[in-house]
Scaffold this active site. Structure first.
Site: not given
Length: 439
Positions: A19-20, A23, A54-55, A135, A138, A211, A313
């Site tokens: 995943g990119c 974050v 994914r792409r 970490e 949460v 959480k 964020g």
């Protein structure tokens, strides 16, 4: 040490990133730009072995030779640490279990997965000797889970209570400051990017409940899942609720509340819940505005602790991810292991109906003698004690506000239900729990 007096550098620690998004791209940037500094902290270079997206054609900003659409193959490759930032349950659960069973350490921010399958992941990590760090799951950048898991490991935590969802805190803070209603404030939060197009995970309390399960598991050394957490969202909060809170110098917050409950016979259980509450404006959590997060911890020896900061964020959350990655990489280099799951207490989860809470009840009642006596009788029938009453008369009706002492939540609910059926009660205007005050 090397002959020149510098730090000896081991072989690179190879990292697979799953995943990119916001974050993940920040993690990649910092791994590249801060490579020398991170290598010095770890004792070996951190090398990105691959990035699963994914792409791949949709990420021209990333090193193209590192991109792949096959996350499963990347996990199976020659990597030391898998960093997962995709989210969701499947197929992520399978990939992380594969990694852990093969002895690869895992860093994840996946609160939904951890709150449902944290025990399974921990058991896989224990069996192979791999590390599992989370970490970022949460409160974003706030160092919270590591203090609960490590710094307070020798203490007895009694309560963890906090604002762990920035979207709902932004909405409630704006309602409090402007007097606006829920719907229009949610629209503004969406326009400003604080709320998703589908905000249900946030406003219905699912995010905070996941959480809360993680926090309760760590704080009380017991396995608590998201399904164990009582959950209520903020969609029912209106401007009248906010105004009623102000009459008592309170504000409204959506809180995750995890506490150790000790019965009269000394037996202990865990209460884990997420719902709106009224808290005094003097409380540490009351002044937490906007999209910020804050968590308040009560421990026997350490006393009262407060953790505050940005809860979401790209840059803030990447700080938590990289902190875990550095820890996992150091363990690889030094041959050590991070902290393991601690679930030895195995405390049962207390049903919400048996959990002691306090209520703030606003009523429209007939303005005639004997009304308060009838209402007080309903409280007495259910063994609920009244702490404060405030009345305002207007024409043929009166506004009555009642605040209770601590009582089982089921008894309080039954009391409100009975009051609503009284002929002298025109309307039960608002019912909300109260926290942060002496009972």
């Amino acid at each position: 040490m090397s002959e020149g007096g510098g730090v000896a550098v081991s072989n690179p620690v190879r990292v697979a990133l799953l995943g990119c998004g916001t974050v993940g791209s920040e993690v990649v940037r910092r791994l590249i730009e801060d490579s020398e500094e991170l290598a010095a902290r770890v004792g070996a270079p951190i090398e990105i072995a691959g990035i699963a997206v994914r792409r791949p054609d949709k990420h021209p900003e990333l090193p193209q030779h590192l991109l792949t659409a096959d996350a499963g193959e990347l996990v199976e490759s020659d990597v030391d640490v898998v960093v997962e930032l995709i989210g969701g349950i499947e197929p992520v659960r399978g990939w992380l279990l594969t990694a852990l069973r093969k002895g690869k350490s895992v860093v994840t921010g996946n609160k939904a997965l951890l709150s449902e399958y944290g025990a399974e992941l921990s058991e896989a990590a224990d069996a192979s000797g791999a590390d599992l760090y989370y970490e970022a799951a949460v409160a974003g950048a706030i160092p919270l889970l590591r203090p609960l898991r490590e710094s307070l490991a020798g203490d007895r935590i009694m309560r963890v209570m906090g604002i762990v969802n920035g979207t709902t805190n932004f909405i409630l803070s704006a309602m409090d400051s402007t007097g606006a209603g829920y719907a229009e404030t949610l629209d503004e939060a969406t326009r400003l990017g604080y709320a998703e197009a589908d905000p249900s995970a946030d406003v219905d309390g699912y995010d905070a409940a996941a959480k809360a399960a993680i926090l309760a598991s760590l704080a009380f050394h017991s396995r608590v899942t998201a399904a164990d957490v009582h959950r209520e969202g903020i969609a029912g909060i209106n401007a009248s609720d906010i105004a009623a809170a102000k009459l008592f110098n309170r504000t409204v917050k959506l809180l995750a509340i995890c506490e150790r409950v000790v019965a009269d016979d000394g037996t202990e259980s865990v209460s884990a819940r997420v719902h709106p509450v009224m808290i005094p404006r003097s409380h540490q959590l009351a002044g937490v505005g906007g999209a910020f997060n804050a968590v308040y911890v009560e421990a026997e020896a350490a006393g009262e602790l407060m953790f505050y900061g940005q809860g979401a964020g790209g840059a803030p959350t990447s700080s938590a991810v990289l902190g875990d990655l550095v820890a996992a990489a150091r363990n690889r280099v030094a041959g050590g292991r991070g902290p393991r799951e601690s679930a030895h207490a195995a405390l049962p989860v207390r049903p919400m109906g048996q959990t002691p809470t306090r209520y703030h009840v606003s009523l429209d009642v007939a303005d005639r003698p004997g009304v308060l006596a009838q209402i007080a009788q309903a409280f007495a029938v259910h063994d609920v004690s009244i702490a404060a009453v405030r009345q305002r008369d207007r024409l043929s009706t009166a506004s009555l506000v009642i605040v209770t002492h601590l009582a089982p939540d089921a008894a309080l609910r039954a009391t409100v239900e009975q009051i609503g059926k009284l002929d002298v009660v025109r309307e039960v205007v608002s019912v909300m729990r109260v926290e942060g005050e002496d009972s």
